[in-house]
Write a protein that holds these residues in place. Sequence first.
Motif, PDB file in Angstrom:
ATOM      1  N   GLU A 113       0.915  -1.001   0.039  1.00 64.00           N
ATOM      2  CA  GLU A 113       0.002   0.102  -0.120  1.00 64.00           C
ATOM      3  C   GLU A 113       1.066   1.318   0.021  1.00 64.00           C
ATOM      4  O   GLU A 113       2.058   1.280   0.497  1.00 64.00           O
ATOM      5  CB  GLU A 113      -0.710   0.016   1.215  1.00 64.00           C
ATOM      6  CG  GLU A 113      -2.228  -0.846   0.981  1.00 64.00           C
ATOM      7  CD  GLU A 113      -2.755  -0.887   2.565  1.00 64.00           C
ATOM      8  OE1 GLU A 113      -2.858   0.172   3.275  1.00 64.00           O
ATOM      9  OE2 GLU A 113      -3.464  -1.952   2.630  1.00 64.00           O
ATOM     10  N   ASN A 114       0.478   2.395  -0.315  1.00 70.44           N
ATOM     11  CA  ASN A 114       1.227   3.546  -0.416  1.00 70.44           C
ATOM     12  C   ASN A 114       2.508   3.719  -1.135  1.00 70.44           C
ATOM     13  O   ASN A 114       3.363   3.955  -0.519  1.00 70.44           O
ATOM     14  CB  ASN A 114       1.287   4.040   0.849  1.00 70.44           C
ATOM     15  CG  ASN A 114      -0.086   4.305   1.596  1.00 70.44           C
ATOM     16  OD1 ASN A 114      -1.147   4.650   1.114  1.00 70.44           O
ATOM     17  ND2 ASN A 114       0.023   3.967   2.722  1.00 70.44           N
ATOM     18  N   GLU A 158       5.481   5.097  -2.924  1.00 75.34           N
ATOM     19  CA  GLU A 158       6.036   6.322  -3.160  1.00 75.34           C
ATOM     20  C   GLU A 158       6.066   6.469  -4.676  1.00 75.34           C
ATOM     21  O   GLU A 158       6.591   5.637  -5.398  1.00 75.34           O
ATOM     22  CB  GLU A 158       6.944   6.635  -2.421  1.00 75.34           C
ATOM     23  CG  GLU A 158       7.722   8.092  -2.759  1.00 75.34           C
ATOM     24  CD  GLU A 158       8.906   8.293  -1.803  1.00 75.34           C
ATOM     25  OE1 GLU A 158       9.378   7.107  -1.075  1.00 75.34           O
ATOM     26  OE2 GLU A 158       9.573   9.143  -2.281  1.00 75.34           O
TER      27      GLU A 158
END
Length: 334
Positions: free
Chosen positions: A178-179, A181
């Motif tokens: 998740e997430n 960058e």
Amino acid sequence: MQKSGYKNMWVYIEHDGQTATPVGLELCCEIRKLCDAAGDRLYAVILGDLCETEVEKVKGCGIDGLIFVSGTGYEFFNTDAWANAFAVLSRKYKPSAIFVGGTINGRDFAPRFAVQLDTGCTSDAMELAYDPETGDIQFIEPAVGGKIMAVITVPVMRPQIGTIRPGTFRYAPTGAKENIEVIHEEISYDPDAIRCRHIDFLPDEADPEMDIAHADCIVCVGNGLKDSEHLERYRMLAKLLNGKLGCTRPLYDRGILPYKLQIGQSGVMVKTKLYISFGVSGAVNHTAGVDAEVFVAVDRNPDAQIFRYCDYGIVGDMDEICDEMIEQLQAGKA
Ligand SMILES: Cc1cc2nc3c(=O)[nH]c(=O)nc-3n(C[C@H](O)[C@H](O)[C@H](O)COP(=O)(O)OP(=O)(O)OC[C@H]3O[C@@H](n4cnc5c(N)ncnc54)[C@H](O)[C@@H]3O)c2cc1C
């Protein structure tokens, strides 16, 4: 140089716009483990446009971040723009290590940006490890004609750069985090400063017989082969086993089989279910390229090194044993 100022590891994703070359994905999966050991983040670096489905594949390899580079100079592969982009990115983000697939292009530009950064580049590592004491990557590869495995480190400079031969590591995606960058960088390179010109692209003629990297069975012929007239029986054995023919480097050097069939450190890395070698002594430069579920070796020398690697060893004349195998298989099929 302060090594502690350099953090995280990068993998270069080579692509043609539509497809990411498998080695980039293989590397992401492997470097994930090194990052976990080092407490580093893993970034994939993509130059130019790559289609979204392939970017999703890259994400599935457990990366923490993606660095997309756009600008002029990336319409076709060229050493100048590629080396420049990595030198610029490295100076800005200070990664600890950068891994590049050992493809024709990767082997071309990786040492160039290493020179621009005054650091070291190890070519064709076959194993990688992280040394927690020093924080260095160990690039492990055969040396001295394959007699030893050398551990190469870049103990002083950063980033540590290495090219890794395609097929060395497994593509085993652990799933997207998740997430992730996402960083976009624009690094333009003056097209007039590019020292090569793209004239044409001629794809290799696809020949399934030459595509041995993932064949289920490989019959590998070594330097024990007397001459090309003796080759036919090995082709026949490969055919009976629904497999493909491969060879060691001397057979390529002798002009008997093409380079695409050479297995090993400087040839193709193969992953197969059944590998049968005939007249292969077992130099590590060759065996390092073999990942087989079952390895059978035939050699007339009972002390041949190959018998240390195989699951089943047969001491005897290679032609006679091949003929016997063919006979048995034909009898079994009849
Ligand atoms: C940097 C570098 C990279 C290299 N990369 C590769 C690579 O990618 N792939 C590769 O293969 N090599 C590579 N090599 C070469 C490698 O070191 C070995 O020289 C090579 O693998 C040996 O091939 P071979 O086993 O077929 O031949 P040999 O070492 O000559 O062995 C021949 C074997 O055949 C046996 N034999 C002979 N006659 C018979 C018979 N009638 N019946 C049964 N057995 C018989 C002999 O006992 C012997 O064991 C590389 C070397 C270097 C330095």
